[in-house]
Design an enzyme around this catalytic site. Structure first.
Site, PDB file in Angstrom:
ATOM      1  N   ASP A   1      16.111  35.927  27.984  1.00 58.37           N
ATOM      2  CA  ASP A   1      16.279  37.291  28.978  1.00 58.37           C
ATOM      3  C   ASP A   1      15.130  37.440  29.491  1.00 58.37           C
ATOM      4  O   ASP A   1      13.745  37.892  29.138  1.00 58.37           O
ATOM      5  CB  ASP A   1      16.873  38.257  28.637  1.00 58.37           C
TER       6      ASP A   1
ATOM      7  N   SER B   1      21.436  46.598  30.257  1.00 58.20           N
ATOM      8  CA  SER B   1      21.126  46.457  31.968  1.00 58.20           C
ATOM      9  C   SER B   1      20.479  47.471  32.030  1.00 58.20           C
ATOM     10  O   SER B   1      19.929  47.916  31.919  1.00 58.20           O
ATOM     11  CB  SER B   1      21.850  45.182  32.350  1.00 58.20           C
TER      12      SER B   1
ATOM     13  N   HIS C   1      20.788  37.707  28.115  1.00 54.23           N
ATOM     14  CA  HIS C   1      21.156  38.288  28.819  1.00 54.23           C
ATOM     15  C   HIS C   1      23.060  39.058  29.173  1.00 54.23           C
ATOM     16  O   HIS C   1      23.579  37.802  28.837  1.00 54.23           O
ATOM     17  CB  HIS C   1      20.544  38.952  30.280  1.00 54.23           C
TER      18      HIS C   1
END
Length: 315
Positions: free
Chosen positions: A259, A163, A286
């Site tokens: 995501d 991320s 995600h």
């Protein structure tokens, strides 16, 4: 776009991903309502404790301090020297730590048989760009400068992150590339990162109160991270404004099917595809790599990334 037109992700994710989401929501309900960053951080640490249980067992691990920056080094097996993966955790720059990503790093170390150095950089907004990047660089430089003491091979190095941490891993490499030879960085593992797209199909269709990646959430993270939103155009913030055509090591780019950041990963791959690999994991959202306790595809994704990085490190 009208929020009613968004894809109903929770109706489409896999059965295992639904189990992970349900369990995370159950844990979250026991936490106090977060109205500030400090509470958000505590809640995130609490929720991740459950997901960090189990996983790979290390031969040894140790924590170090580099100019007050904490780092944890994982050694998966008994060897005299290890290739090394420097791992930078996600959390929107605002939450997360080496503790919230403990199992992910242990599994990465185990499957690659590399030492993994997790970097506990300072969080925003107490620390602003480019502090996180310079802190990561400081830890990396310290470990490599003292490679013998840490049983590290300084000539065979990889960076990884998830991320916001995937972005920080790439930005740290770019920051170093401006200053010195980075030929010892043989590969990067970039897991569902945010790299600089301002809009995309995936951002329009996905993003909800579960993954905290709605447009307003992403705007909040950047406001906390940056000194001023004009910095978004800086090539160390928006990776797509950097020169990505030369001197980039091979990357293993992980994307999740549902995501909002998926198109960031795909765009990056389209630029780097002569040396890199892109893999989209189906049925997941995600941050799915946190859930290997119940999600087999998370374990497989870490194995896939580990195999790629280990091969590039020439083990």
């Amino acid at each position: 776009m009208n929020s009613k037109n968004k894809i109903n992700v929770l109706s489409k994710i896999s059965a295992s991903m639904k189990i992970a989401v349900k369990k995370s929501l159950e844990i979250s309900k026991q936490n106090p309502v977060a109205t500030d960053n400090q509470t958000m951080r505590k809640n995130y640490e609490t929720e991740r404790k459950f997901w960090n249980e189990g996983g790979a067992v290390m031969f040894k691990s140790t924590e170090i301090l580099v100019d007050k920056i904490r780092a944890r080094i994982y050694y998966p097996s008994d060897k005299n020297s290890y290739e090394v993966i420097f791992f930078i955790h996600g959390g929107g720059f605002v939450v997360g730590s080496i503790y919230t990503h403990d199992r992910m790093m242990r599994n990465l170390a185990f499957y690659s048989d590399c030492a993994v150095v997790g970097i506990d950089y300072s969080l925003a907004p107490e620390a602003k760009f480019p502090t996180q990047i310079t802190e990561c660089e400081a830890v990396i430089s310290h470990v490599l400068k003292n490679a013998k003491s840490y049983q590290i091979n300084p000539k065979s190095v990889a960076y990884a992150g998830d991320s916001a941490g995937a972005y920080l891993a790439f930005a740290t490499f770019l920051y170093q590339r401006e200053q010195k030879d980075v030929s010892n960085v043989k590969a990067m593992g970039l897991f569902y990162g945010i790299y600089g797209l301002k809009d995309s199909a995936s951002r329009t269709l996905y993003g909800n109160e579960i993954d905290y990646l709605r447009s307003e959430d992403i705007e909040y993270y950047y406001k906390e991270y940056l000194n001023d939103l004009s910095e978004f155009e800086n090539p160390l913030v928006n990776i797509f404004n950097a020169d990505l055509t030369t001197n980039i090591p091979p990357c293993f780019i992980i994307a999740a099917q549902f995501d909002p950041l998926k198109d960031d990963s795909l765009a990056l791959f389209e630029i780097l595809n002569n040396t890199s690999k892109y893999k989209e994991y189906k049925g997941v959202m995600h941050a799915f790599l946190h859930y290997s306790k119940v999600l087999n595809v998370a374990d497989k994704a870490i194995k896939d990334a580990s195999k790629f990085l280990a091969k590039k490190l020439k083990i």
